[in-house]
Design an enzyme around this catalytic site. Structure first.
Site, PDB file in Angstrom:
ATOM      1  N   ASP A 128      -1.859   4.806  -0.942  1.00  0.00           N
ATOM      2  CA  ASP A 128      -1.030   3.842  -1.660  1.00  0.00           C
ATOM      3  C   ASP A 128      -1.749   2.504  -1.714  1.00  0.00           C
ATOM      4  OD1 ASP A 128       1.182   3.080  -3.076  1.00  0.00           O
ATOM      5  OD2 ASP A 128       2.386   2.593  -1.324  1.00  0.00           O
ATOM      6  N   TYR A 130      -2.069  -1.630  -3.454  1.00  0.00           N
ATOM      7  CA  TYR A 130      -1.301  -2.884  -3.427  1.00  0.00           C
ATOM      8  C   TYR A 130      -1.833  -3.713  -4.593  1.00  0.00           C
ATOM      9  CZ  TYR A 130       0.788  -6.923  -0.840  1.00  0.00           C
ATOM     10  OH  TYR A 130       1.538  -7.998  -0.410  1.00  0.00           O
ATOM     11  N   HIS A 135       3.360  -8.968  -7.274  1.00  0.00           N
ATOM     12  CA  HIS A 135       4.017  -8.472  -6.055  1.00  0.00           C
ATOM     13  C   HIS A 135       3.351  -9.043  -4.816  1.00  0.00           C
ATOM     14  CE1 HIS A 135       5.918  -5.853  -3.150  1.00  0.00           C
ATOM     15  NE2 HIS A 135       4.743  -5.370  -2.778  1.00  0.00           N
ATOM     16  N   ARG A 144       4.327 -16.103   4.140  1.00  0.00           N
ATOM     17  CA  ARG A 144       3.320 -17.081   4.571  1.00  0.00           C
ATOM     18  C   ARG A 144       3.415 -18.420   3.857  1.00  0.00           C
ATOM     19  NH1 ARG A 144       0.539 -12.290   4.067  1.00  0.00           N
ATOM     20  NH2 ARG A 144      -0.219 -12.876   1.991  1.00  0.00           N
ATOM     21  N   GLU A 201      10.495   0.744  -3.690  1.00  0.00           N
ATOM     22  CA  GLU A 201       9.304   0.163  -4.315  1.00  0.00           C
ATOM     23  C   GLU A 201       9.017   0.932  -5.602  1.00  0.00           C
ATOM     24  OE1 GLU A 201       6.784  -1.926  -0.717  1.00  0.00           O
ATOM     25  OE2 GLU A 201       6.014  -0.071  -1.577  1.00  0.00           O
ATOM     26  N   GLU A 203       6.822   2.232  -8.300  1.00  0.00           N
ATOM     27  CA  GLU A 203       5.388   2.506  -8.387  1.00  0.00           C
ATOM     28  C   GLU A 203       5.108   3.599  -9.414  1.00  0.00           C
ATOM     29  OE1 GLU A 203       3.210   2.982  -4.797  1.00  0.00           O
ATOM     30  OE2 GLU A 203       4.589   1.762  -3.590  1.00  0.00           O
ATOM     31  N   ASP A 235       8.419   4.426  -3.386  1.00  0.00           N
ATOM     32  CA  ASP A 235       7.893   4.425  -2.020  1.00  0.00           C
ATOM     33  C   ASP A 235       8.899   3.692  -1.130  1.00  0.00           C
ATOM     34  OD1 ASP A 235       6.116   4.899   0.052  1.00  0.00           O
ATOM     35  OD2 ASP A 235       5.032   3.029  -0.277  1.00  0.00           O
ATOM     36  N   ARG A 239      11.979  -2.546   5.616  1.00  0.00           N
ATOM     37  CA  ARG A 239      11.304  -3.840   5.767  1.00  0.00           C
ATOM     38  C   ARG A 239      11.400  -4.405   7.177  1.00  0.00           C
ATOM     39  NH1 ARG A 239       8.026  -3.684   1.436  1.00  0.00           N
ATOM     40  NH2 ARG A 239       9.195  -3.539  -0.513  1.00  0.00           N
ATOM     41  N   GLN A 242       8.969  -2.535   9.280  1.00  0.00           N
ATOM     42  CA  GLN A 242       7.625  -2.927   8.854  1.00  0.00           C
ATOM     43  C   GLN A 242       7.234  -4.295   9.409  1.00  0.00           C
ATOM     44  OE1 GLN A 242       7.144  -2.873   4.600  1.00  0.00           O
ATOM     45  NE2 GLN A 242       4.973  -3.359   4.670  1.00  0.00           N
ATOM     46  N   TYR A 246       3.754  -3.932  11.598  1.00  0.00           N
ATOM     47  CA  TYR A 246       2.580  -3.901  10.713  1.00  0.00           C
ATOM     48  C   TYR A 246       1.364  -4.661  11.252  1.00  0.00           C
ATOM     49  CZ  TYR A 246       2.771  -8.665   8.776  1.00  0.00           C
ATOM     50  OH  TYR A 246       2.712 -10.016   8.596  1.00  0.00           O
ATOM     51  N   LYS A 255       7.150   3.360   6.275  1.00  0.00           N
ATOM     52  CA  LYS A 255       6.929   4.023   4.991  1.00  0.00           C
ATOM     53  C   LYS A 255       6.677   5.526   5.113  1.00  0.00           C
ATOM     54  CE  LYS A 255       5.049  -0.015   2.589  1.00  0.00           C
ATOM     55  NZ  LYS A 255       5.805   0.033   1.323  1.00  0.00           N
ATOM     56  N   THR A 259       8.864   9.394   0.432  1.00  0.00           N
ATOM     57  CA  THR A 259       8.376   8.866  -0.836  1.00  0.00           C
ATOM     58  C   THR A 259       8.829   9.845  -1.909  1.00  0.00           C
ATOM     59  OG1 THR A 259       6.427   7.873   0.205  1.00  0.00           O
ATOM     60  CG2 THR A 259       6.344   8.212  -2.183  1.00  0.00           C
ATOM     61  N   THR A 352       3.709  -1.485  -5.365  1.00  0.00           N
ATOM     62  CA  THR A 352       4.844  -2.029  -6.108  1.00  0.00           C
ATOM     63  C   THR A 352       4.396  -2.736  -7.384  1.00  0.00           C
ATOM     64  OG1 THR A 352       5.991  -2.344  -4.017  1.00  0.00           O
ATOM     65  CG2 THR A 352       6.866  -3.515  -5.914  1.00  0.00           C
ATOM     66  N   GLU A 366      11.730  -8.692  -3.121  1.00  0.00           N
ATOM     67  CA  GLU A 366      11.449  -9.779  -4.069  1.00  0.00           C
ATOM     68  C   GLU A 366      12.694 -10.187  -4.857  1.00  0.00           C
ATOM     69  OE1 GLU A 366       7.467  -8.816  -6.162  1.00  0.00           O
ATOM     70  OE2 GLU A 366       8.213  -6.933  -5.305  1.00  0.00           O
TER      71      GLU A 366
END
Length: 431
Positions: A128, A130, A135, A144, A201, A203, A235, A239, A242, A246, A255, A259, A352, A366
């Site tokens: 998968d 990114y 996204h 961040r 997600e 995809e 997917d 959250r 994660q 992560y 994840k 899926t 995503t 989002e």
């Protein structure tokens, strides 16, 4: 414009210009390969047995009686092209071979509503990516801040991770809410329990046909020769699990539980009329990623959320695959630049898909901005995350002049989490 003797409406996902492949089963018969045309599935094993696919290079291998698409994927583009051309010829309104053979037609055609669609491919490895800049920017901003939204490497290479192929399921499979560790903001230590921030997600995935020899990278200009076709994908993501797990290695349990993919694989050749340029890449990619032809595809995508017992769904996302920053070819080339060998039946995915506007965002993370801006649904309820009983449905198509190249849909309903008492040993677990 081509027309079939099987009549299709302008908004049908499966006109003669499409002809996707899938694995279907009727009653207790063996699974086999079919193609979708209008409201029907055409059993390719039946017309192959009748000799109608002679001359395509596939007839001697009996691949259409297989229970997966894998033997067809292995065979390569010259045969894929020959079979597609023969099917379009046989289904044409002016071709009598199948049109006028009523006995054969009765054996070969089944209503889509009368068959069960299965997982189309015995999936080996699953990667998968990114690849949506919007996204990645949205997620980076949430976690961040705007000034550090994109990591410094993001515009130089397609970021990806190795996913779990065993939990990939076909559309319609219920999804159980995962259990795991999560760390509440006001707690010093993690807690265990059901995910409270379950997400989708949006995809698109693609299946690999012929692979490469280990140690030999696939050049970007040859990458699409290794791609059989595309599917819709959800997917599912936890959250809160994660966020805790992560660092420093990335997604794992958040994840690996499920899926979902759509059952019909749309051939890459069917998408050629909808090829487009895609976003400008700055800085210019390194030479091994530099693509000379247009690498994006104009595929409209929608996501609907339907609460349990709701009268109607709410469309929560409308976006397009042409927003993707990194192309399919670039992702395949990057995946193999180390000499990694990809194999027939491998699944790769875009990550995503989000666009520049709020209604184009491809996840609830989002859309609801990590729970701070809940969505209003048609039934009057709100959603920051997916609740038990909710069904998520993704649909996609390319809009031609008077026809569509559609993917059908991929959907899944969320079931409550497995009993914590059974996990903790206070109730017996059935093995």
């Amino acid at each position: 414009m081509k027309h079939s003797f099987i009549k299709t409406k302008p908004d049908s996902h499966f006109p003669i210009q499409n002809l996707p492949y899938g694995i279907f089963q009727k009653n207790s018969q063996n699974p086999r390969i079919g193609t979708a045309i209008g409201d029907y599935v055409l059993d390719l094993s039946v017309i192959d047995e009748a000799g109608l696919l002679n001359g395509t290079g596939a007839e001697a291998k009996k691949i259409f009686s297989a229970s997966t698409l894998n033997p067809f994927l292995e065979i390569g583009r010259p045969v894929w092209t020959a079979v597609r051309k023969k099917l379009q010829y046989l289904l044409d309104e002016n071709t009598p071979d199948l049109r006028d053979n009523l006995d054969l037609r009765s054996k070969a055609f089944h209503f889509l509503t009368d068959v069960e669609m299965l997982l189309p491919v015995d999936i080996g490895d699953y990667t998968d990516f990114y690849a949506s800049k919007e996204h990645a920017t949205n997620v980076g901003t949430i976690f961040r801040g705007k000034e550090s939204a994109l990591m410094k490497n993001w515009t130089h290479l397609p970021i990806g991770y190795h996913g779990r192929s065993s939990s990939i399921v076909p559309s319609g499979t219920p999804i159980r809410r995962p259990l795991g560790q999560r760390k509440p903001k006001d707690s010093e230590y993690p807690v265990f329990g059901p995910s409270t921030q379950l997400d989708f997600e949006l995809e698109i995935g693609w299946f690999i046909g012929p692979g490469n020899t280990q140690g030999e990278p696939i050049p970007v200009h040859q990458a699409e020769d290794h791609v059989f076709g595309l599917v819709l994908m959800n997917d599912w993501s936890a959250r809160d699990i994660q966020a805790w797990e992560y660092q420093p290695l990335g997604p794992f349990l958040a994840k690996n539980f499920a899926t979902s993919i759509s059952p019909w694989v749309v051939p890459l050749e069917a998408l050629e009329p909808f090829r487009t340029k895609g976003p400008k890449q700055e800085p210019e990619p390194l030479p091994y990623l530099k693509q000379t032809k247009d690498g994006a595809f104009n595929i409209d995508l929608e996501v609907y959320l339907t609460p349990e017992n709701a009268e109607k769904p709410t469309r929560i996302t409308k976006t397009n695959f042409d927003n993707m920053y990194w192309s399919i070819a670039q992702q395949v080339a990057h995946h193999t630049i180390t000499g990694c060998n990809i194999r027939p039946g491998d699944l790769q995915a875009s990550g995503t898909i989000s666009g520049p506007n709020r209604e184009e965002r491809g996840s609830l993370l989002e859309l609801a901005w990590r729970g701070t801006e809940p969505l209003q649904l048609e039934d009057g309820s709100e959603r920051s995350w997916i609740e038990d009983g909710d069904t998520i449905t993704i649909s996609g198509w390319c809009q031609g002049e008077g026809y569509r190249i559609g993917f059908g849909e991929v959907s899944g309903k969320i079931l409550p989490a497995f009993s914590e008492a059974k996990i903790l040993g206070t109730q017996p677990v059935k093995i």
